[in-house]
Design an enzyme around this catalytic site. Structure first.
Site, PDB file in Angstrom:
ATOM      1  N   TYR A  33      76.623   8.288  36.508  1.00 34.42           N
ATOM      2  CA  TYR A  33      77.625   8.035  37.551  1.00 34.42           C
ATOM      3  C   TYR A  33      77.366   6.767  38.359  1.00 34.42           C
ATOM      4  O   TYR A  33      78.201   6.369  39.155  1.00 34.42           O
ATOM      5  CB  TYR A  33      77.684   9.213  38.529  1.00 34.42           C
ATOM      6  CG  TYR A  33      78.617  10.283  38.074  1.00 34.42           C
ATOM      7  CD1 TYR A  33      78.301  11.061  36.967  1.00 34.42           C
ATOM      8  CD2 TYR A  33      79.822  10.517  38.714  1.00 34.42           C
ATOM      9  CE1 TYR A  33      79.154  12.047  36.525  1.00 34.42           C
ATOM     10  CE2 TYR A  33      80.679  11.499  38.280  1.00 34.42           C
ATOM     11  CZ  TYR A  33      80.348  12.260  37.190  1.00 34.42           C
ATOM     12  OH  TYR A  33      81.191  13.219  36.752  1.00 34.42           O
ATOM     13  N   LYS A  82      68.646  18.262  30.366  1.00 33.27           N
ATOM     14  CA  LYS A  82      68.747  18.083  28.913  1.00 33.27           C
ATOM     15  C   LYS A  82      67.532  17.252  28.481  1.00 33.27           C
ATOM     16  O   LYS A  82      67.638  16.256  27.767  1.00 33.27           O
ATOM     17  CB  LYS A  82      70.082  17.372  28.651  1.00 33.27           C
ATOM     18  CG  LYS A  82      70.583  17.408  27.264  1.00 33.27           C
ATOM     19  CD  LYS A  82      71.094  18.735  26.801  1.00 33.27           C
ATOM     20  CE  LYS A  82      71.363  18.623  25.306  1.00 33.27           C
ATOM     21  NZ  LYS A  82      71.182  19.804  24.527  1.00 33.27           N
ATOM     22  N   ASP A  92      72.695  23.224  27.791  1.00 32.11           N
ATOM     23  CA  ASP A  92      73.608  23.956  26.903  1.00 32.11           C
ATOM     24  C   ASP A  92      73.304  25.452  26.915  1.00 32.11           C
ATOM     25  O   ASP A  92      74.217  26.286  26.957  1.00 32.11           O
ATOM     26  CB  ASP A  92      73.614  23.384  25.480  1.00 32.11           C
ATOM     27  CG  ASP A  92      72.233  23.002  24.988  1.00 32.11           C
ATOM     28  OD1 ASP A  92      71.402  22.605  25.813  1.00 32.11           O
ATOM     29  OD2 ASP A  92      71.982  23.107  23.779  1.00 32.11           O
TER      30      ASP A  92
END
Ligand code: NAD
Length: 421
Positions: free
Chosen positions: A149, A219, A285
């Site tokens: 971002y 992640k 996930d």
């Protein structure tokens, strides 16, 4: 007498009549702000009579600001949020055009609002696509200033992309870019300080509200130094700064490795007996799958910017959608905070008296909790749940309720005002 909120010794000092700047917002912003403001003022009056009240101060941003001043986000607006420290806003149109940044991102970056806090819970009576929405009680701490971002990107084919490619291939020994000549590139900065301040805020929040667990969602199995760093620095911070109050999965794994599983299980049991906060981690996930299967195992979530974006919307959908999902952008070090409806301007509903004001109302509830006026939120939430359980809601929610009675924004507001006594 109206006064400014100040910040002393890491604590907000809130006068009885604080001045609070607000941005009405574009699209449905005006309608939902009018509704929310009426409910806030009424509830404060019911609870505190003349002793306390909010002195609202309108500041401009978005289309209204552009029409009146020629600027999308005037300097006075940014200054007002700095001066008065705590504010609230409706949704803003993101201006389309070269060189104009998202107003929300500008506000967050200018005030360095490094936490995006999204509490997610279900309200009795609201329809949900999952079987047990009552089990969803999470508080998402999304990092708000770093990650992808940060907006460091280059379009394929540009001179900048070619320069970067050249540098990567010839100076950094990078050879695994599959289609080098047609690739765009983006950078993902994730720092120790940025990760630490977010995770520190999440742990302190868990301590303040006596919540059992803080889960670092990342992640790191793929992005080892950025997201993996977030996890590693998070554990190190938890063990260093909160050694008396937390027990980490990292500590559990170390005991298990050196002494065995029985000893590790005993240490975990002892930590729970002492009501220590458990700090663990999970890969993003797996986390998303688990939120559907076993949401009750999560409480406070600390995560990076992009993960936080996806997670917030999925969890919001599990408890009824963005129409009732509140949010806040906070800097816990300076006290600056802007509370905001999380949805957009809903141009398809603007001016139709059909928008749901609940997201902004609940953002206000978060704001009153932040100010320490916790009774206000309790009253508003009780009234909302009473209406939802009797099927009274705006169309976005009522259409999914078995006993749904579709109310306009104004009818829903009036019903709330009657309920709050
Ligand atoms: P949106 O959130 O405005 O609308 C998505 C869907 O949700 C629409 O069907 C809309 O009708 C519905 N919806 C949204 N708010 C609702 C409410 N209060 N009650 C009932 N239904 C509601 O998203 P979008 O259409 O992608 O974006 C529209 C504009 O809003 C764009 O300019 C976007 O940049 C901006 N935006 C602003 C913010 C913000 O200010 N925080 C956030 C997201 C989008």
């Amino acid at each position: 007498m109206s006064e400014k909120i100040t910040f002393l010794n890491n604590k907000l000092q809130v006068p009885d009549q604080p001045i609070i700047p607000f941005i009405e917002g574009d699209g449905v912003g005006r309608e939902i702000w009018q509704s929310a403001r009426a409910v806030f003022d009424h509830t404060i009056n019911v609870l505190y009579q003349d002793k306390r009240k909010i002195v609202w101060k309108e500041v401009l941003a978005g289309e209204k600001a552009f029409e009146q001043t020629g600027q999308w986000l005037p300097e006075e607006t940014l200054n007002a949020f700095k001066e008065y420290r705590v504010g609230i806003k409706g949704p803003l149109t993101t201006p389309v055009g070269e060189g104009i940044r998202s107003l929300n991102v500008t506000l967050r970056q200018t005030l360095d609002l490094f936490v995006c806090l999204r509490p997610v819970r279900w309200f009795k009576g609201v329809s949900s696509p999952v079987k047990r929405p009552d089990k969803v009680k999470m508080h998402i701490f999304r990092e708000n200033t770093e990650d992808i971002y940060a907006g460091i990107e280059w379009m394929q084919g540009t001179e900048e992309a070619k320069t970067l490619l050249n540098f990567l291939q010839h100076e950094m020994g990078v050879h695994q870019i599959k289609y080098p000549n047609t690739s765009s590139f983006g950078l993902k900065p994730v720092s120790i300080e940025g990760s630490e301040r977010l995770i520190r805020a999440a742990i302190e929040y868990a301590l303040t509200f006596k919540l059992p667990k803080v889960t670092l969602v990342h992640k790191g199995n793929i992005m080892k130094f950025t997201e993996g760093g977030f996890k590693k620095w998070g554990y190190a911070l938890a063990e260093r700064e909160f050694s008396n109050n937390v027990f980490t999965q990292n500590q559990y794994d170390q005991i298990k490795k050196s002494v065995g599983k029985i000893a590790a299980d005993q240490a975990l049991k002892e930590a729970k007996r002492q009501k220590k906060i458990i700090v663990n981690d999970v890969i993003a996930d797996a986390f998303l799958q688990n939120t559907l299967l076993t949401p009750e195992q999560y409480s406070v979530i600390a995560t990076l910017n992009l993960n936080g974006d996806y997670i917030s919307d999925q969890l919001a959908a599990m408890v009824g959608g963005i129409g009732i999902a509140p949010g806040a952008n906070i800097n816990y070090v300076s006290g600056y905070a802007i509370f905001e409806a999380t949805h957009g301007t809903a141009p398809d509903l603007a001016g139709l008296n059909r928008a749901n004001p609940s997201s902004l109302l609940l953002s206000g509830v978060m704001m009153f909790d932040y100010l320490g006026w916790t009774e206000v939120g309790k009253k508003i939430i009780t009234a909302m749940e009473t209406l939802f359980q009797s099927g009274q809601a705006t169309i976005d929610l009522a259409r999914f309720m078995p006993n749904g009675e579709e109310l306009t924004t104004q009818e829903f507001t009036q019903a709330l005002l009657r309920e709050i006594r």
